[in-house]
Design a protein around this motif. Structure first.
Motif, PDB file in Angstrom:
ATOM      1  N   ALA A   1      26.164 -18.034 -10.778  1.00 57.72           N
ATOM      2  CA  ALA A   1      27.238 -18.995 -10.519  1.00 57.72           C
ATOM      3  C   ALA A   1      28.527 -18.313 -10.091  1.00 57.72           C
ATOM      4  O   ALA A   1      29.381 -18.941  -9.447  1.00 57.72           O
ATOM      5  N   ASP A   2      28.706 -17.067 -10.430  1.00 53.35           N
ATOM      6  CA  ASP A   2      29.933 -16.333 -10.104  1.00 53.35           C
ATOM      7  C   ASP A   2      29.645 -15.373  -8.950  1.00 53.35           C
ATOM      8  O   ASP A   2      28.933 -14.385  -9.111  1.00 53.35           O
ATOM      9  N   GLU A   3      30.216 -15.667  -7.781  1.00 51.46           N
ATOM     10  CA  GLU A   3      29.948 -14.853  -6.595  1.00 51.46           C
ATOM     11  C   GLU A   3      30.380 -13.412  -6.782  1.00 51.46           C
ATOM     12  O   GLU A   3      29.678 -12.482  -6.368  1.00 51.46           O
ATOM     13  N   ARG A   4      31.509 -13.188  -7.420  1.00 52.42           N
ATOM     14  CA  ARG A   4      32.000 -11.830  -7.592  1.00 52.42           C
ATOM     15  C   ARG A   4      31.081 -11.027  -8.509  1.00 52.42           C
ATOM     16  O   ARG A   4      30.758  -9.859  -8.219  1.00 52.42           O
ATOM     17  N   GLN A   5      30.637 -11.634  -9.609  1.00 53.36           N
ATOM     18  CA  GLN A   5      29.731 -10.924 -10.516  1.00 53.36           C
ATOM     19  C   GLN A   5      28.388 -10.616  -9.845  1.00 53.36           C
ATOM     20  O   GLN A   5      27.812  -9.538 -10.046  1.00 53.36           O
ATOM     21  N   LEU A   6      27.911 -11.563  -9.034  1.00 54.85           N
ATOM     22  CA  LEU A   6      26.631 -11.366  -8.361  1.00 54.85           C
ATOM     23  C   LEU A   6      26.718 -10.210  -7.370  1.00 54.85           C
ATOM     24  O   LEU A   6      25.821  -9.347  -7.332  1.00 54.85           O
ATOM     25  N   THR A   7      27.754 -10.172  -6.570  1.00 49.71           N
ATOM     26  CA  THR A   7      27.879  -9.083  -5.595  1.00 49.71           C
ATOM     27  C   THR A   7      28.069  -7.740  -6.288  1.00 49.71           C
ATOM     28  O   THR A   7      27.549  -6.720  -5.830  1.00 49.71           O
ATOM     29  N   ARG A   8      28.813  -7.724  -7.401  1.00 47.47           N
ATOM     30  CA  ARG A   8      28.982  -6.468  -8.146  1.00 47.47           C
ATOM     31  C   ARG A   8      27.657  -5.995  -8.727  1.00 47.47           C
ATOM     32  O   ARG A   8      27.368  -4.786  -8.761  1.00 47.47           O
ATOM     33  N   LEU A   9      26.841  -6.944  -9.205  1.00 45.24           N
ATOM     34  CA  LEU A   9      25.528  -6.583  -9.735  1.00 45.24           C
ATOM     35  C   LEU A   9      24.677  -5.928  -8.648  1.00 45.24           C
ATOM     36  O   LEU A   9      24.041  -4.894  -8.876  1.00 45.24           O
ATOM     37  N   ILE A  10      24.665  -6.521  -7.469  1.00 41.26           N
ATOM     38  CA  ILE A  10      23.855  -5.988  -6.371  1.00 41.26           C
ATOM     39  C   ILE A  10      24.403  -4.639  -5.912  1.00 41.26           C
ATOM     40  O   ILE A  10      23.633  -3.719  -5.601  1.00 41.26           O
ATOM     41  N   GLU A  11      25.719  -4.505  -5.879  1.00 35.53           N
ATOM     42  CA  GLU A  11      26.324  -3.227  -5.480  1.00 35.53           C
ATOM     43  C   GLU A  11      25.911  -2.092  -6.419  1.00 35.53           C
ATOM     44  O   GLU A  11      25.707  -0.954  -5.987  1.00 35.53           O
ATOM     45  N   ARG A  12      25.783  -2.392  -7.707  1.00 33.60           N
ATOM     46  CA  ARG A  12      25.365  -1.379  -8.680  1.00 33.60           C
ATOM     47  C   ARG A  12      23.857  -1.161  -8.654  1.00 33.60           C
ATOM     48  O   ARG A  12      23.376  -0.051  -8.876  1.00 33.60           O
ATOM     49  N   LEU A  13      23.120  -2.227  -8.383  1.00 35.25           N
ATOM     50  CA  LEU A  13      21.669  -2.165  -8.463  1.00 35.25           C
ATOM     51  C   LEU A  13      21.042  -1.418  -7.296  1.00 35.25           C
ATOM     52  O   LEU A  13      20.100  -0.639  -7.474  1.00 35.25           O
ATOM     53  N   VAL A  14      21.554  -1.636  -6.090  1.00 29.44           N
ATOM     54  CA  VAL A  14      20.935  -1.058  -4.891  1.00 29.44           C
ATOM     55  C   VAL A  14      20.884   0.465  -4.941  1.00 29.44           C
ATOM     56  O   VAL A  14      19.830   1.062  -4.680  1.00 29.44           O
ATOM     57  N   PRO A  15      21.956   1.183  -5.266  1.00 28.60           N
ATOM     58  CA  PRO A  15      21.865   2.648  -5.333  1.00 28.60           C
ATOM     59  C   PRO A  15      20.868   3.140  -6.383  1.00 28.60           C
ATOM     60  O   PRO A  15      20.185   4.149  -6.158  1.00 28.60           O
ATOM     61  N   ASP A  16      20.780   2.430  -7.504  1.00 20.88           N
ATOM     62  CA  ASP A  16      19.824   2.836  -8.528  1.00 20.88           C
ATOM     63  C   ASP A  16      18.389   2.672  -8.042  1.00 20.88           C
ATOM     64  O   ASP A  16      17.531   3.545  -8.267  1.00 20.88           O
ATOM     65  N   LEU A  17      18.101   1.558  -7.367  1.00 17.44           N
ATOM     66  CA  LEU A  17      16.762   1.344  -6.827  1.00 17.44           C
ATOM     67  C   LEU A  17      16.440   2.371  -5.746  1.00 17.44           C
ATOM     68  O   LEU A  17      15.319   2.886  -5.678  1.00 17.44           O
ATOM     69  N   GLU A  18      17.406   2.678  -4.902  1.00 20.74           N
ATOM     70  CA  GLU A  18      17.199   3.691  -3.874  1.00 20.74           C
ATOM     71  C   GLU A  18      16.871   5.047  -4.498  1.00 20.74           C
ATOM     72  O   GLU A  18      15.963   5.756  -4.042  1.00 20.74           O
ATOM     73  N   ALA A  19      17.606   5.408  -5.532  1.00 22.71           N
ATOM     74  CA  ALA A  19      17.383   6.703  -6.190  1.00 22.71           C
ATOM     75  C   ALA A  19      15.997   6.745  -6.834  1.00 22.71           C
ATOM     76  O   ALA A  19      15.293   7.761  -6.756  1.00 22.71           O
ATOM     77  N   LEU A  20      15.594   5.653  -7.472  1.00 24.69           N
ATOM     78  CA  LEU A  20      14.279   5.604  -8.108  1.00 24.69           C
ATOM     79  C   LEU A  20      13.169   5.698  -7.064  1.00 24.69           C
ATOM     80  O   LEU A  20      12.193   6.439  -7.243  1.00 24.69           O
ATOM     81  N   GLN A  21      13.306   4.944  -5.970  1.00 19.52           N
ATOM     82  CA  GLN A  21      12.299   4.976  -4.916  1.00 19.52           C
ATOM     83  C   GLN A  21      12.217   6.353  -4.266  1.00 19.52           C
ATOM     84  O   GLN A  21      11.132   6.832  -3.936  1.00 19.52           O
ATOM     85  N   ASP A  22      13.360   6.990  -4.091  1.00 19.70           N
ATOM     86  CA  ASP A  22      13.379   8.328  -3.506  1.00 19.70           C
ATOM     87  C   ASP A  22      12.663   9.318  -4.423  1.00 19.70           C
ATOM     88  O   ASP A  22      11.895  10.167  -3.956  1.00 19.70           O
ATOM     89  N   TYR A  23      12.907   9.185  -5.723  1.00 19.00           N
ATOM     90  CA  TYR A  23      12.242  10.079  -6.692  1.00 19.00           C
ATOM     91  C   TYR A  23      10.733   9.908  -6.654  1.00 19.00           C
ATOM     92  O   TYR A  23       9.985  10.897  -6.584  1.00 19.00           O
ATOM     93  N   VAL A  24      10.258   8.653  -6.694  1.00 20.85           N
ATOM     94  CA  VAL A  24       8.822   8.394  -6.702  1.00 20.85           C
ATOM     95  C   VAL A  24       8.194   8.889  -5.401  1.00 20.85           C
ATOM     96  O   VAL A  24       7.118   9.505  -5.400  1.00 20.85           O
TER      97      VAL A  24
END
Length: 359
Positions: free
Chosen positions: A111-134
């Protein structure tokens, strides 16, 4: 507005280039750029549609550099892009479903656009790092196994190919809820991943109620199949399994496997009984003198593409299969399919009495 913000984060910039412009900026011919785009799994765009980003320009430029340096064969560029696109599409879909579940459990985030975009901003680098490691770990594992093999054909070499599928899954889909089906599939996927990895194999792909795997040695292939069967019988939530194995030269291309060995393993799985493993003649011969395994030759069966396919029932030495009843054994001798009804074999005393009276 929210969709644009999320897309900008994920794509690394705004959509601003047409198909012609992105080809010119990257230095890649437009025809090749369009072919790569389609191979990656994206729909064809109109000439005047500004849908491409700086990231697309960079990706095309990198691809062209790999081709120019001789690392990537131009004739294989489209096939490589197709393979990457298919695998990454499945991964992306599963991750988006995961994020959707998080939002469903925490509706205030959606429901909160700012919280949602911040979540995605934090999540994407972590997923990239995990995928790169695997990815790096898998490249390292395959490099040790393949690049150091002396004078060996890396694309076509002897391997064990195996299929294992869940018995009765089609019927289960008609009576189970979606949540129950998800639970069964998750349990099966987890079991398959664990057993194949522990026994030095590789999962080629999961096909709903079935797993396709390969192993470099006959013993590893046999262990995977037998362990899958026994573990499924012991674990709650996983239906009985059946498996088929074949051994021989296998063509491996872009993460998949092809050839008659694959077809034979699939056909054997389709005629195996619940809780049993069938092995073709080549694998049976390779395991014949290996301690710890028992092989019982079976009557030839007629399956699609193979009118007289010969095989053997594989089990651990000294262990009787629970499905090997007198009726099963007789059915094998008569060539009956496993799905035909089993009729108890009992002496026909009434007919014997009639024959005696006639004498």
């Amino acid at each position: 507005m929210r969709e644009e913000a999320i897309e900008r984060i994920l794509l690394g910039g705004a959509r601003q280039y047409t198909r012609t412009e992105v080809a010119e900026l990257s230095g890649v011919p437009e025809e090749r750029a369009s072919a790569l785009w389609r191979a990656l799994g994206f729909s064809t765009q109109d000439d005047d549609a500004a849908v491409f980003t700086d990231g697309d320009v960079h990706a095309l430029r990198l691809t062209d550099q790999l081709i120019q340096s001789g690392i990537l064969d131009p004739s294989l560029a489209t096939s490589t892009a197709r393979m990457i696109g298919q695998h990454m599409s499945r991964l992306a879909e599963s991750q988006v479903h995961m994020l959707r579940d998080v939002l469903a459990a925490n509706p205030e985030l959606g429901a909160d656009e700012r919280q949602l975009t911040r979540l995605i901003e934090r999540l994407v680098p972590d997923l990239e790092a995990l995928q790169d490691y695997v990815w790096r770990r898998h490249v390292a594992a395959h490099s040790v196994r393949l690049l150091t093999a002396p004078d060996e054909d890396l694309d076509e070499r002897p391997q064990v190919v195996g299929f294992a599928d869940m018995v009765g899954f089609t019927a289960l889909t008609r009576r189970a809820t979606e949540a129950e089906l998800v639970s069964v599939v998750e349990a099966f996927d987890s079991l398959a991943a664990e057993v194949v990895a522990e026994n030095h194999g590789r999962i080629v792909k999961m096909l709903g109620d079935e797993v396709l795997f390969v192993a470099d040695s006959p013993v590893d292939g046999a262990e995977i199949a037998l362990t899958l069967i026994s573990r499924a019988d012991q674990e709650d939530g996983v239906p009985s399994l059946r498996a088929g194995l074949a051994y021989g030269r296998v063509l491996s291309r872009f993460g998949d496997v092809y050839g008659s060995v694959v077809n034979i393993a699939s056909r054997l799985t389709s005629v195996a009984r619940p809780g049993t493993v069938l092995a073709d003649l080549e694998l049976s011969a390779a395991l014949q003198d290996t301690p710890g395994y028992g092989l019982r030759p079976l009557r030839p069966v007629s399956v699609r593409g193979y009118p007289r396919l010969r095989s053997a029932a594989l089990r651990r030495a000294g262990l009787e299969s629970s499905s090997e009843t007198l009726a099963d054994f007789t059915a094998e001798l008569l060539g009956l399919a496993r799905n035909e009804p089993r009729i108890p074999l009992e002496p026909d005393d009434e007919n014997r009495k009639i024959r005696r009276r006639r004498r």
